[in-house]
Design a protein around this motif. Structure first.
Motif, mmCIF file in Angstrom:
data_model
loop_
_atom_site.group_PDB
_atom_site.id
_atom_site.type_symbol
_atom_site.label_atom_id
_atom_site.label_comp_id
_atom_site.label_asym_id
_atom_site.label_seq_id
_atom_site.Cartn_x
_atom_site.Cartn_y
_atom_site.Cartn_z
ATOM 1 N N HIS A 107 -8.980 1.496 -1.158
ATOM 2 C CA HIS A 107 -7.902 2.239 -0.656
ATOM 3 C C HIS A 107 -8.404 2.706 0.643
ATOM 4 C CE1 HIS A 107 -4.617 4.864 -0.644
ATOM 5 N NE2 HIS A 107 -5.494 5.946 -0.415
ATOM 6 N N TYR A 108 -9.481 3.204 0.891
ATOM 7 C CA TYR A 108 -10.209 3.985 2.050
ATOM 8 C C TYR A 108 -10.716 2.668 3.032
ATOM 9 C CZ TYR A 108 -10.273 8.045 -1.051
ATOM 10 O OH TYR A 108 -9.950 8.963 -1.956
ATOM 11 N N ALA B 58 0.797 -1.320 -0.156
ATOM 12 C CA ALA B 58 0.092 -0.099 0.030
ATOM 13 C C ALA B 58 0.819 1.163 0.166
ATOM 14 C CB ALA B 58 -0.885 0.088 1.273
ATOM 15 N N ASP B 59 0.459 2.311 -0.753
ATOM 16 C CA ASP B 59 0.666 3.739 -0.551
ATOM 17 C C ASP B 59 2.416 3.829 -0.965
ATOM 18 O OD1 ASP B 59 -1.633 5.456 0.606
ATOM 19 O OD2 ASP B 59 -1.573 3.229 1.510
ATOM 20 N N GLY C 135 -5.913 5.155 -5.464
ATOM 21 C CA GLY C 135 -5.990 5.937 -4.111
ATOM 22 C C GLY C 135 -6.383 7.487 -4.505
ATOM 23 N N ALA D 143 -7.395 -2.448 3.062
ATOM 24 C CA ALA D 143 -7.284 -1.233 2.486
ATOM 25 C C ALA D 143 -6.068 -0.579 2.811
ATOM 26 C CB ALA D 143 -8.143 -0.497 3.161
ATOM 27 N N VAL E 233 -5.676 -0.912 -7.248
ATOM 28 C CA VAL E 233 -6.505 -0.064 -6.464
ATOM 29 C C VAL E 233 -6.040 1.481 -6.522
ATOM 30 C CG1 VAL E 233 -7.935 0.490 -4.167
ATOM 31 C CG2 VAL E 233 -7.324 -1.683 -4.850
ATOM 32 N N LEU F 14 -2.735 -1.427 -2.865
ATOM 33 C CA LEU F 14 -4.167 -1.030 -2.378
ATOM 34 C C LEU F 14 -3.950 0.606 -2.459
ATOM 35 C CD1 LEU F 14 -4.021 -3.150 0.628
ATOM 36 C CD2 LEU F 14 -5.647 -3.156 -1.083
ATOM 37 N N GLY F 15 -3.487 1.198 -3.503
ATOM 38 C CA GLY F 15 -3.633 2.704 -3.670
ATOM 39 C C GLY F 15 -2.575 3.481 -3.551
ATOM 40 N N ASP F 16 -2.621 4.627 -4.181
ATOM 41 C CA ASP F 16 -1.526 5.739 -4.096
ATOM 42 C C ASP F 16 -0.120 5.307 -4.637
ATOM 43 O OD1 ASP F 16 -3.403 7.573 -3.342
ATOM 44 O OD2 ASP F 16 -2.594 7.773 -1.117
ATOM 45 N N HIS G 180 -4.361 3.660 2.763
ATOM 46 C CA HIS G 180 -4.776 5.035 2.800
ATOM 47 C C HIS G 180 -4.171 5.678 4.264
ATOM 48 C CE1 HIS G 180 -6.818 8.958 2.252
ATOM 49 N NE2 HIS G 180 -7.646 8.815 2.979
#
Length: 314
Positions: A217-218, A42-43, A114, A248, A112, A84-86, A250
């Protein structure tokens, strides 16, 4: 199955190589050895900017952190990997630098998008084209995987998204008036059309005897400053249909919540810290979820139908 909203030809042309983030993962026909395993990160949130040391945010370090995670994940017998985003923090040119790193990943990749992705893509589209929707589903025998789009109703939408931006502003104002913790402009929501699509997916999965895992993401539960604006509504829906787990990003601190037999897990952000590289591998069987964490990510084991078990740092 698949994408609920495919990219238009104009969106695809404008996005160029970034359009690949809107593709389904190219899955194998079945889990490698009959046990479902997938990787999570993630991120990464890359940007070619100086670190914000007081905030512990190291934007350029994604260029050596992400390859470390990918190398480790390539050594695991996985059915797919989810980011999972960003992927980026800002600047359209960031994608041209970061995306080639994912070419080293040997497993199918599900993305995903973000809030930082949505903002960067929206700025690149420059109000000329709508911000694409990115909710979709894919499956393996016995399993259905659902990705929800928390930027569906958000301040990142533009005039070509109908009244989605106005609805986001109204929802945000209502939540702020009621002093709800998730009432922050960087959060988004899932709209009515997507909610109906999500429930259809859950109904179909139940009819097919499939177990469901959700990615977004959220975070959804419990509600706090980095939650989806209408996260409680989604959490209730997923618990009602017995979703096994919701993953998730974020909130870079990570998080955990369990409601009945649905587990809500937030992965720690790769952006934070000069050297830590958090990521995880999840193994799911009929009765057990095992999450093995690396780089400080928390390892967990959940037995469905039983009380939560102890967790430990990875």
């Amino acid at each position: 199955m698949g994408y609920a909203h495919a990219l238009t030809a104009a969106q695809r042309q404008r996005l160029g190589d970034v359009a690949e983030l809107y593709q389904l993962p190219d899955l194998r026909a079945a889990p490698l050895d009959g046990t479902l395993r997938f990787g999570l990160l993630a991120d990464p949130q890359y940007a070619d900017v100086e670190a914000d040391v007081p905030a512990n945010l190291y934007y350029r370090h994604a260029l050596h952190k992400l390859p470390q995670a990918i190398t480790a994940l390539n050594q695991q017998p996985l059915d797919f990997v989810v980011t999972l985003g960003d992927l980026v923090d800002r600047h359209w040119a960031s994608y041209a630098t970061l995306l080639p790193l994912y070419d080293r990943l040997l497993h199918p990749h599900a993305v995903v998008l973000g809030n930082h992705d949505a903002q960067t893509i929206a700025q690149h589209l420059d109000d000329a084209l709508p911000l694409p929707k990115s909710y979709y589903a894919f499956q393996l025998p016995g399993w259905r995987f659902i990705v929800y789009d928390g930027n569906d109703i958000s301040l990142y939408c533009n005039q070509h998204n109908g009244d989605d931006r106005q609805r986001a502003a109204a929802l945000l104002a209502d939540l702020q008036a009621r002093q709800q913790p998730q009432a922050q402009p960087w959060n988004g929501a899932v709209g009515a059309t997507q909610l109906a699509w999500l429930e259809t997916q859950l109904i179909e999965a139940r009819a097919c005897g499939q177990q469901v895992v959700v990615f977004g993401h959220y975070p959804l539960a419990p509600g706090y400053s980095h939650s989806l604006l209408n996260g409680a509504q989604l959490a209730e829906l997923f618990c009602r249909y017995g979703v096994r787990a919701c993953f998730a990003g974020h909130d870079h601190r990570g998080g955990y919540h369990r409601r009945a037999d649905t587990v809500f897990i937030t992965l720690q952000g790769m952006l934070d810290g000069p050297s830590r590289v958090p990521f995880a591998v999840v193994e799911l069987t009929g009765e057990t979820l095992r999450l093995r964490g690396w780089g400080g990510e928390i390892s967990r084991e959940e037995v469905y139908g039983a009380a939560p078990m102890a967790s430990r740092p990875g």
